[in-house]
Motif scaffolding. Structure first.
Motif, PDB file in Angstrom:
ATOM      1  N   ILE A 165     124.706  30.197  84.739  1.00  0.00           N
ATOM      2  CA  ILE A 165     124.944  29.866  86.140  1.00  0.00           C
ATOM      3  C   ILE A 165     126.276  30.449  86.816  1.00  0.00           C
ATOM      4  CG2 ILE A 165     125.943  27.694  87.680  1.00  0.00           C
ATOM      5  CD1 ILE A 165     124.504  25.915  85.964  1.00  0.00           C
ATOM      6  N   ASP A 222     128.646  27.559  97.303  1.00  0.00           N
ATOM      7  CA  ASP A 222     128.331  27.582  95.907  1.00  0.00           C
ATOM      8  C   ASP A 222     129.240  28.684  95.172  1.00  0.00           C
ATOM      9  OD1 ASP A 222     126.606  25.711  95.580  1.00  0.00           O
ATOM     10  OD2 ASP A 222     124.821  26.955  95.407  1.00  0.00           O
ATOM     11  N   GLU A 273     120.159  28.805  90.560  1.00  0.00           N
ATOM     12  CA  GLU A 273     121.037  27.937  89.680  1.00  0.00           C
ATOM     13  C   GLU A 273     120.171  26.702  89.385  1.00  0.00           C
ATOM     14  OE1 GLU A 273     125.627  28.487  91.492  1.00  0.00           O
ATOM     15  OE2 GLU A 273     124.681  26.491  91.142  1.00  0.00           O
ATOM     16  N   GLU A 296     125.304  33.953  87.581  1.00  0.00           N
ATOM     17  CA  GLU A 296     124.312  34.122  88.892  1.00  0.00           C
ATOM     18  C   GLU A 296     125.458  34.044  89.941  1.00  0.00           C
ATOM     19  OE1 GLU A 296     121.322  34.375  89.618  1.00  0.00           O
ATOM     20  OE2 GLU A 296     120.599  34.328  87.725  1.00  0.00           O
ATOM     21  N   ARG A 297     126.324  33.109  89.964  1.00  0.00           N
ATOM     22  CA  ARG A 297     127.550  33.152  90.944  1.00  0.00           C
ATOM     23  C   ARG A 297     128.575  34.502  90.921  1.00  0.00           C
ATOM     24  NH1 ARG A 297     129.918  27.044  90.179  1.00  0.00           N
ATOM     25  NH2 ARG A 297     127.849  25.987  90.444  1.00  0.00           N
TER      26      ARG A 297
END
Lengths: 157, 89
Positions: free
Chosen positions: B66, B32, A105, B69-70
């Motif tokens: 982002i 996250d 991130e 990625e999560r």
């Protein structure tokens, strides 16, 4: 209730007591069987024989139960050990993933910031050759951003 | 014989399986991964230049990456946990 009583015995009395109890019971049962033929002690033998038999059976029963409990306790300890290892492995995998995700991130944000800097630097050149966005372009773009088919924003407001 | 049968049945009750199950603790996913997804940013009324549009697209694309990625993080987390817990059975 029966299980509670048995578990209480198995949990609080040393295991060696049960074979001892069975042995004593069996011994008295045999002796009482012989004593039944001796007239002066016959009456005692008649009482002692069923009692000793019950003591023998309870002794064997509890000794068998103690064996089963020992096997179960060992299986339980092994299962607990395996579970602890799995929980630790799961926690390690989660930690590794969290670290990796945070790093990725950070990279993505960094790259986005870098592109933003380039856009800022080229702003004059970009805007010089291109007319102002008309209302339709503005609206259609925001419609795409909102993933909405209806008119939700107006640049005139 | 009758006494022997009764005694055997009584003795076998000691072998009844009363094993206690070990229930493993369900692992917590990384913080996250549990954050809510934010909305994409629209152009503001005063943003009418092409550079504004490109800048806004960059912001939204960054947000997409982002979230990507999560999303992949969730898949990796699930696969790694599944592998661990399947090894327990």
């Amino acid at each position: 209730m029966f299980e509670l009583i048995v578990n209480h015995f198995l949990g609080n009395i040393p295991v060696w007591v049960f074979p001892f109890m069975a042995g004593i019971g069996f011994g008295i049962f045999i002796i009482a069987g012989i004593a039944e033929h001796i007239e002066p002690v016959r009456i005692y033998a008649l009482i002692a024989r069923p009692v000793s038999f019950i003591v023998f059976v309870i002794g064997v029963f509890l000794y068998g139960g103690a064996g089963v409990v020992a096997i179960q306790q060992q299986a339980l300890q092994e299962a607990q050990h395996r579970t602890e290892l799995a929980e630790q492995a799961a926690a390690d995998a989660t930690k590794q993933l969290a670290d990796n995700l945070a790093s990725q991130e950070h990279l993505v944000k960094g790259r986005g910031y870098g592109v933003g800097q380039i856009i800022s630097k080229d702003k004059t050149k970009i805007d010089r050759d291109c007319a102002r966005l008309n209302d339709n372009a503005w609206e259609d773009y925001n419609r795409a951003v909102a993933n909405s088919g209806s008119k939700i924003l107006s640049p005139k407001k | 014989m009758k006494r022997l049968i009764i005694m055997s049945v009584f003795l076998l009750t000691a072998c009844a399986n009363t094993a206690t199950q070990v229930i493993p603790k369900w692992p917590e996913a990384p913080a996250d991964l549990q954050q809510p997804a934010v909305d994409l940013t629209p152009l503001k009324p005063e943003q009418r230049n092409l550079s504004d549009l490109i800048s806004n697209s960059n912001e939204n694309y960054t947000q997409y990456y982002i979230l990507k990625e999560r999303y992949e993080g969730w898949q990796n987390w699930y696969q790694s946990q599944q592998k661990i817990w399947q090894g327990l059975q």
